[in-house]
Design an enzyme around this catalytic site. Structure first.
Site, PDB file in Angstrom:
ATOM      1  N   ASN A   1      -5.161  32.623 -12.253  1.00  0.00           N
ATOM      2  CA  ASN A   1      -6.538  32.116 -12.258  1.00  0.00           C
ATOM      3  C   ASN A   1      -6.531  30.830 -13.060  1.00  0.00           C
ATOM      4  O   ASN A   1      -6.303  30.845 -14.275  1.00  0.00           O
ATOM      5  CB  ASN A   1      -7.493  33.115 -12.930  1.00  0.00           C
ATOM      6  CG  ASN A   1      -7.803  34.302 -12.038  1.00  0.00           C
ATOM      7  OD1 ASN A   1      -7.305  34.397 -10.915  1.00  0.00           O
ATOM      8  ND2 ASN A   1      -8.627  35.212 -12.528  1.00  0.00           N
TER       9      ASN A   1
ATOM     10  N   TYR B   1      -8.598  27.253 -13.892  1.00  0.00           N
ATOM     11  CA  TYR B   1      -9.832  26.486 -13.766  1.00  0.00           C
ATOM     12  C   TYR B   1      -9.767  25.131 -14.453  1.00  0.00           C
ATOM     13  O   TYR B   1     -10.454  24.213 -14.063  1.00  0.00           O
ATOM     14  CB  TYR B   1     -11.009  27.244 -14.413  1.00  0.00           C
ATOM     15  CG  TYR B   1     -11.483  28.443 -13.650  1.00  0.00           C
ATOM     16  CD1 TYR B   1     -10.851  29.680 -13.773  1.00  0.00           C
ATOM     17  CD2 TYR B   1     -12.591  28.364 -12.815  1.00  0.00           C
ATOM     18  CE1 TYR B   1     -11.308  30.796 -13.087  1.00  0.00           C
ATOM     19  CE2 TYR B   1     -13.052  29.479 -12.121  1.00  0.00           C
ATOM     20  CZ  TYR B   1     -12.403  30.684 -12.252  1.00  0.00           C
ATOM     21  OH  TYR B   1     -12.855  31.783 -11.568  1.00  0.00           O
TER      22      TYR B   1
ATOM     23  N   GLU C   1      -7.063  39.124 -15.378  1.00  0.00           N
ATOM     24  CA  GLU C   1      -7.161  38.412 -16.660  1.00  0.00           C
ATOM     25  C   GLU C   1      -7.179  39.304 -17.892  1.00  0.00           C
ATOM     26  O   GLU C   1      -8.056  39.165 -18.766  1.00  0.00           O
ATOM     27  CB  GLU C   1      -8.427  37.542 -16.681  1.00  0.00           C
ATOM     28  CG  GLU C   1      -8.477  36.510 -15.589  1.00  0.00           C
ATOM     29  CD  GLU C   1      -9.624  35.523 -15.757  1.00  0.00           C
ATOM     30  OE1 GLU C   1     -10.588  35.832 -16.482  1.00  0.00           O
ATOM     31  OE2 GLU C   1      -9.557  34.439 -15.177  1.00  0.00           O
TER      32      GLU C   1
ATOM     33  N   GLU D   1      -7.895  32.644  -8.452  1.00  0.00           N
ATOM     34  CA  GLU D   1      -9.227  32.079  -8.724  1.00  0.00           C
ATOM     35  C   GLU D   1      -9.106  30.618  -9.099  1.00  0.00           C
ATOM     36  O   GLU D   1      -8.182  30.224  -9.828  1.00  0.00           O
ATOM     37  CB  GLU D   1      -9.921  32.784  -9.907  1.00  0.00           C
ATOM     38  CG  GLU D   1     -10.512  34.126  -9.592  1.00  0.00           C
ATOM     39  CD  GLU D   1     -11.181  34.777 -10.794  1.00  0.00           C
ATOM     40  OE1 GLU D   1     -11.798  34.073 -11.623  1.00  0.00           O
ATOM     41  OE2 GLU D   1     -11.073  36.012 -10.894  1.00  0.00           O
TER      42      GLU D   1
ATOM     43  N   ARG E   1     -10.684  38.354  -1.645  1.00  0.00           N
ATOM     44  CA  ARG E   1     -10.258  39.043  -2.864  1.00  0.00           C
ATOM     45  C   ARG E   1     -11.475  39.696  -3.501  1.00  0.00           C
ATOM     46  O   ARG E   1     -12.442  39.010  -3.844  1.00  0.00           O
ATOM     47  CB  ARG E   1      -9.610  38.048  -3.840  1.00  0.00           C
ATOM     48  CG  ARG E   1      -9.273  38.689  -5.166  1.00  0.00           C
ATOM     49  CD  ARG E   1      -8.486  37.800  -6.116  1.00  0.00           C
ATOM     50  NE  ARG E   1      -8.285  38.528  -7.348  1.00  0.00           N
ATOM     51  CZ  ARG E   1      -8.788  38.189  -8.536  1.00  0.00           C
ATOM     52  NH1 ARG E   1      -9.476  37.060  -8.677  1.00  0.00           N
ATOM     53  NH2 ARG E   1      -8.583  38.949  -9.579  1.00  0.00           N
TER      54      ARG E   1
ATOM     55  N   HIS F   1     -11.253  44.764 -12.773  1.00  0.00           N
ATOM     56  CA  HIS F   1     -11.781  43.427 -13.076  1.00  0.00           C
ATOM     57  C   HIS F   1     -12.885  43.623 -14.124  1.00  0.00           C
ATOM     58  O   HIS F   1     -14.072  43.561 -13.820  1.00  0.00           O
ATOM     59  CB  HIS F   1     -12.319  42.773 -11.802  1.00  0.00           C
ATOM     60  CG  HIS F   1     -12.579  41.295 -11.930  1.00  0.00           C
ATOM     61  ND1 HIS F   1     -12.037  40.360 -11.070  1.00  0.00           N
ATOM     62  CD2 HIS F   1     -13.321  40.594 -12.803  1.00  0.00           C
ATOM     63  CE1 HIS F   1     -12.455  39.150 -11.417  1.00  0.00           C
ATOM     64  NE2 HIS F   1     -13.236  39.261 -12.469  1.00  0.00           N
TER      65      HIS F   1
HETATM   66  C1  BGC Z   1     -13.193  35.762 -14.067  1.00  0.00           C
HETATM   67  C2  BGC Z   1     -14.427  35.807 -13.205  1.00  0.00           C
HETATM   68  C3  BGC Z   1     -15.430  34.795 -13.718  1.00  0.00           C
HETATM   69  C4  BGC Z   1     -14.826  33.418 -13.593  1.00  0.00           C
HETATM   70  C5  BGC Z   1     -15.732  32.283 -14.017  1.00  0.00           C
HETATM   71  C6  BGC Z   1     -12.774  34.376 -14.470  1.00  0.00           C
HETATM   72  O1  BGC Z   1     -12.516  34.398 -15.837  1.00  0.00           O
HETATM   73  O2  BGC Z   1     -12.154  36.458 -13.467  1.00  0.00           O
HETATM   74  O3  BGC Z   1     -14.917  37.113 -13.207  1.00  0.00           O
HETATM   75  O4  BGC Z   1     -16.654  34.878 -13.062  1.00  0.00           O
HETATM   76  O5  BGC Z   1     -13.663  33.340 -14.360  1.00  0.00           O
HETATM   77  O6  BGC Z   1     -16.020  32.319 -15.364  1.00  0.00           O
END
Ligand code: BGC
Length: 511
Positions: free
Chosen positions: A334, A336, A194, A407, A103, A148
């Protein structure tokens, strides 16, 4: 005959293999056939070559040069990790990793240095053609993002980036150039990365270009945090809709690809089981996820946002609603971290934060216990169950639309020693936890089609500059040397179905 040195290496490798988390307990075969496993990057964060071969300046080129004080280490992406010149080596790395998809994003200013007023930069097209060809030669599927965070600087001047409605035609034009140039080989497109996060960082908190905000948010000399994020978002939603419409009408049948959008999704848990905090978690999810996906699926902004923002939230005209009817094919997620949501209506909080517009305070602690292990980025915790919850939530609310996890990743400090950075046990544990969570979601019927680690390699982390690292590969930012971390080896073992024995061999041959 094993020499003494050989024996030492073998023993050291065996010891590391015992200490290192193995890929055991997680099996690629549990994922559906055709599932994409990849790694992700974005143009500004990796390419560098900011003035090469006719590329125009973009908003981040200018922002990092004129506002270097806003970047933790005062640095910029002029060179980044030089992917523009080293893409062949990077494709080789991906091939060794065993991923079947990559990606990446296209730099708008490399293709259209002055937006639609200027011509198409053929050298920019040629670069992505070379990259796509190199990927295809290795059987790696390109998964392309059009926007992006970076856009031609000239469009920032003309429209304040996403504030002026004229940006919609600019994006539509740019998307069309890309579909025409690359769509015979690119089968997976996303319009925006995002937008729910970057509009808040750009127009509410004033941290990203064009650096707009107003009290109680941030510290800027222009902007309106109560209104501009929603105007920008409205233009983005309509730009996305126009590009989807064009793709579906003019390209999809002959090119056979699909198109979606990527939304940043934290999972919000109520801090306590009071009604106030339960409502706060709902509001936070609404301001994070429903803000963009409700219009794209149901043609309207969510009720909670309308009630709280009233006329600051734009209305969709009948013509806009018609355009929204043409649905995208998948949702990019995405994800995390998960975090607790605390209500700020019943008890006042400092609202100058990411969730402040939803009258929510996000916190990583409940009764002095963290929601998960911390990582190098404040507010990012290792909470694997949040992944399964997010998938379930998105599938239920949005018509069981296919999901790609576009992500997911773990950050370390650049100030760590090289040894610590490369022996990234924390990242291996994180990836294993999150992949297990996806596998559990899939077993229960979750409609997930792919997974991308953020990131293939360490790179320019926006306002954190080069101070934190998300890569499977360590990059020496002075020499550009790439070195596989333990997580790269772990991911490769998972992808190739090798167990811990092979991990010993891997460590021996690579070290
Ligand atoms: C973004 C990336 C960023 C990653 C880590 C995401 O918000 O798409 O560009 O590097 O998180 O912070």
């Amino acid at each position: 005959m094993v020499t003494a040195t050989g024996m030492v290496i073998l023993l050291a490798a065996a010891a590391l293999a015992i200490l290192a988390p193995s890929a055991r307990g997680l099996d690629r075969a549990e994922f559906p056939p055709g599932f994409l496993f990849g790694a992700a990057t974005s143009a500004y964060q990796v390419e560098g070559a900011y003035q090469d071969d006719g590329k125009g300046l973009n908003n981040w080129d200018v922002f990092t040069h004129t506002n270097s004080g806003n970047i933790v280490d005062g640095r910029n992406g002029d060179v980044a990790v030089d992917h523009y010149h080293r893409y062949m080596e990077d494709v080789e790395i991906m091939h060794n990793l065993g991923v079947n998809s990559y990606r990446f994003s296209i730099s708008w200013a490399r293709i259209l240095p002055r937006g639609r007023r200027g011509g198409v930069n053929s050298a920019g097209i040629a670069f992505y053609n070379r990259l796509i060809a190199a990927l295809q030669q290795k059987g790696i599927e390109p998964f392309v993002t059009l926007h992006h965070f970076d856009l031609p600087h000239e469009l920032e001047i003309l429209y304040g980036s996403w504030l002026g409605a004229g940006i919609r035609e600019e994006f539509d034009y740019y998307a069309d150039v890309c579909f025409r140039a690359f769509g015979d080989r690119v089968k997976l497109w996303t319009t925006f990365n995002e937008p729910n996060m970057f509009t808040k960082l750009a127009y509410m908190l004033g941290m990203y270009p064009p650096n707009h905000c107003s009290p109680p948010f941030g510290n800027c000399n222009r902007g309106n945090s109560q209104r501009e994020p929603y105007v920008a978002a409205h233009n983005i939603i309509m730009s996305h809709a126009a590009a989807v419409n064009n793709y579906k009408r003019n390209y999809q049948a002959k090119q056979g690809g699909s198109i979606g959008i990527v939304i940043a999704m934290k999972y919000y848990e109520p801090l306590t089981n009071t009604t106030e905090d339960i409502m706060a978690a709902r509001r936070a999810l609404s301001f994070e996820i429903h803000w963009f996906l409700d219009p794209l699926f149901f043609g309207e902004y969510p009720k909670e946002m309308r009630e709280m923002l009233s006329s600051n939230l734009p209305e969709f005209t009948p013509a806009e609603k018609r355009l929204l009817r043409n649905k995208m094919d998948f949702i990019g997620v995405n994800h995390y971290t998960a975090i607790y949501a605390q209500d700020c209506i019943s008890s006042p909080c400092d609202l100058n934060s990411y969730e402040g517009n939803a009258l929510v305070l996000a916190t990583g602690e409940r009764d002095c216990v963290q929601i998960g292990k911390s990582t190098a980025l404040v507010g990012f915790y290792d909470v694997p169950e949040g992944m399964e919850q997010t998938i379930k939530y998105v599938n239920q609310r949005y018509e069981n639309s296919p999901i790609y996890i576009t992500e997911n990743g773990y950050s370390q400090y650049s100030s760590n020693t090289m040894e610590d950075m490369v022996n990234d046990v924390g990242r291996v544990n994180y990836l294993r936890g999150y992949l297990s969570s996806i596998s559990s979601a899939v077993r229960k019927g979750g409609n997930v089609r792919g997974y991308f680690v953020w990131s293939l390699m360490d790179n320019f982390e926006w306002v954190f500059g080069f101070t934190v690292r998300f890569g499977l590969y360590h990059v020496d930012f002075a020499t550009q040397e790439r070195t596989p971390k333990m997580s790269a080896k772990w991911y490769r073992d998972f992808l190739t179905g090798s167990g811990p024995v092979n991990l010993v061999q891997t460590l021996r041959t690579d070290s």
